[in-house]
Scaffold this motif. Structure first.
Motif, PDB file in Angstrom:
ATOM      1  N   MET A   1       5.342  50.347  -4.666  1.00  0.00           N
ATOM      2  CA  MET A   1       4.610  50.798  -5.831  1.00  0.00           C
ATOM      3  C   MET A   1       5.579  51.507  -6.774  1.00  0.00           C
ATOM      4  N   GLN A   2       5.508  51.178  -8.039  1.00  0.00           N
ATOM      5  CA  GLN A   2       6.403  51.763  -9.037  1.00  0.00           C
ATOM      6  C   GLN A   2       5.647  52.811  -9.853  1.00  0.00           C
ATOM      7  N   PHE A   3       6.243  53.971  -9.980  1.00  0.00           N
ATOM      8  CA  PHE A   3       5.685  55.056 -10.778  1.00  0.00           C
ATOM      9  C   PHE A   3       6.622  55.332 -11.943  1.00  0.00           C
ATOM     10  N   ASN A   4       6.225  56.224 -12.791  1.00  0.00           N
ATOM     11  CA  ASN A   4       7.086  56.677 -13.883  1.00  0.00           C
ATOM     12  C   ASN A   4       6.873  58.181 -13.985  1.00  0.00           C
ATOM     13  N   GLY A   5       7.516  58.932 -13.090  1.00  0.00           N
ATOM     14  CA  GLY A   5       7.263  60.363 -13.037  1.00  0.00           C
ATOM     15  C   GLY A   5       8.517  61.187 -13.209  1.00  0.00           C
ATOM     16  N   ARG A   6       8.281  62.424 -13.602  1.00  0.00           N
ATOM     17  CA  ARG A   6       9.372  63.375 -13.759  1.00  0.00           C
ATOM     18  C   ARG A   6       8.929  64.700 -13.170  1.00  0.00           C
ATOM     19  N   VAL A   7       9.819  65.305 -12.407  1.00  0.00           N
ATOM     20  CA  VAL A   7       9.545  66.612 -11.806  1.00  0.00           C
ATOM     21  C   VAL A   7      10.679  67.545 -12.190  1.00  0.00           C
ATOM     22  N   ALA A  40      14.742  63.960  -4.857  1.00  0.00           N
ATOM     23  CA  ALA A  40      15.300  63.001  -5.809  1.00  0.00           C
ATOM     24  C   ALA A  40      15.733  61.723  -5.097  1.00  0.00           C
ATOM     25  N   GLY A  41      16.376  61.871  -3.959  1.00  0.00           N
ATOM     26  CA  GLY A  41      16.811  60.704  -3.201  1.00  0.00           C
ATOM     27  C   GLY A  41      15.649  59.913  -2.619  1.00  0.00           C
ATOM     28  N   GLU A  42      14.607  60.605  -2.222  1.00  0.00           N
ATOM     29  CA  GLU A  42      13.454  59.951  -1.601  1.00  0.00           C
ATOM     30  C   GLU A  42      12.620  59.134  -2.588  1.00  0.00           C
ATOM     31  N   VAL A  43      12.459  59.627  -3.807  1.00  0.00           N
ATOM     32  CA  VAL A  43      11.497  59.007  -4.723  1.00  0.00           C
ATOM     33  C   VAL A  43      12.143  58.262  -5.901  1.00  0.00           C
ATOM     34  N   ARG A  45      13.748  55.405  -6.223  1.00  0.00           N
ATOM     35  CA  ARG A  45      13.445  53.970  -6.332  1.00  0.00           C
ATOM     36  C   ARG A  45      11.979  53.702  -6.652  1.00  0.00           C
ATOM     37  N   SER A  46      11.163  54.746  -6.591  1.00  0.00           N
ATOM     38  CA  SER A  46       9.758  54.619  -6.981  1.00  0.00           C
ATOM     39  C   SER A  46       9.556  54.931  -8.451  1.00  0.00           C
ATOM     40  N   GLY A  47      10.644  55.267  -9.154  1.00  0.00           N
ATOM     41  CA  GLY A  47      10.553  55.554 -10.579  1.00  0.00           C
ATOM     42  C   GLY A  47      10.290  57.007 -10.903  1.00  0.00           C
ATOM     43  N   VAL A  48      10.509  57.889  -9.932  1.00  0.00           N
ATOM     44  CA  VAL A  48      10.293  59.328 -10.150  1.00  0.00           C
ATOM     45  C   VAL A  48      11.640  60.028 -10.133  1.00  0.00           C
ATOM     46  N   ARG A  49      11.864  60.847 -11.152  1.00  0.00           N
ATOM     47  CA  ARG A  49      13.094  61.637 -11.230  1.00  0.00           C
ATOM     48  C   ARG A  49      12.769  63.090 -10.952  1.00  0.00           C
ATOM     49  N   SER A 110      17.026  59.446 -18.656  1.00  0.00           N
ATOM     50  CA  SER A 110      16.514  58.378 -17.784  1.00  0.00           C
ATOM     51  C   SER A 110      17.412  58.065 -16.585  1.00  0.00           C
ATOM     52  N   ASN A 111      18.663  58.500 -16.613  1.00  0.00           N
ATOM     53  CA  ASN A 111      19.566  58.256 -15.485  1.00  0.00           C
ATOM     54  C   ASN A 111      19.970  59.565 -14.809  1.00  0.00           C
ATOM     55  N   VAL A 112      19.144  60.580 -14.966  1.00  0.00           N
ATOM     56  CA  VAL A 112      19.438  61.895 -14.385  1.00  0.00           C
ATOM     57  C   VAL A 112      18.396  62.198 -13.315  1.00  0.00           C
ATOM     58  N   THR A 113      18.851  62.389 -12.089  1.00  0.00           N
ATOM     59  CA  THR A 113      17.966  62.818 -11.008  1.00  0.00           C
ATOM     60  C   THR A 113      18.801  63.529  -9.954  1.00  0.00           C
ATOM     61  N   GLY A 114      18.203  64.513  -9.318  1.00  0.00           N
ATOM     62  CA  GLY A 114      18.912  65.289  -8.297  1.00  0.00           C
ATOM     63  C   GLY A 114      19.904  66.280  -8.865  1.00  0.00           C
TER      64      GLY A 114
END
Length: 136
Positions: A1-7, A40-43, A45-49, A110-114
């Protein structure tokens, strides 16, 4: 399932930088940073940063209450001394913190996570030491 989330996790700038007086606070911040990286590593690929925002001294009621506790007769002198010790010479603002959160939640990041974004006027970059003479 693909999401588009930001935390955006909010913690203090002293995350993991232990000082005797604030050891519990630093430990809590380090835990938030660890959660940031793990989540960040877990989610991803689901589209959540997931990123952490780590504000330091911010011009709020809380910091002014601390100044009043330290010197009830002249709290402004505490603030003046502390701000003079910061490399940028002033407290940050809530708006500056909000701007970083808005950036992290935007497509510009869009390419920033963790990642961890420290907003502390350079305090942790210098170990909290004075980097310039106080402004007159």
């Amino acid at each position: 399932m693909q999401f588009n989330g930001r935390v955006a996790l909010i913690t203090g700038a002293s995350n993991g930088i232990g000082r005797a007086a604030a050891l519990a606070f630093a430990a809590r911040g380090a835990k938030v940073v660890a959660v940031d990286k793990d989540a960040a590593g877990e989610v991803a690929r689901s589209g959540v940063r997931v990123n952490a925002v780590c504000p330091g001294p911010i011009d709020t009621r809380m910091i002014h209450a601390i100044e009043s506790q330290l010197n009830p007769l002249n709290p402004a002198s505490v603030g003046d001394r502390y701000q003079a010790s910061l490399p940028l010479g002033r407290y940050g603002t809530a708006e500056e913190v909000a701007n970083v959160v808005m950036f992290l939640c935007s497509d510009l990041a869009s390419n920033v996570t963790g990642a961890q974004y420290v907003i502390d006027g350079g305090r942790t970059a210098t170990g909290g030491s004075v980097s310039a003479a106080p402004k007159s």
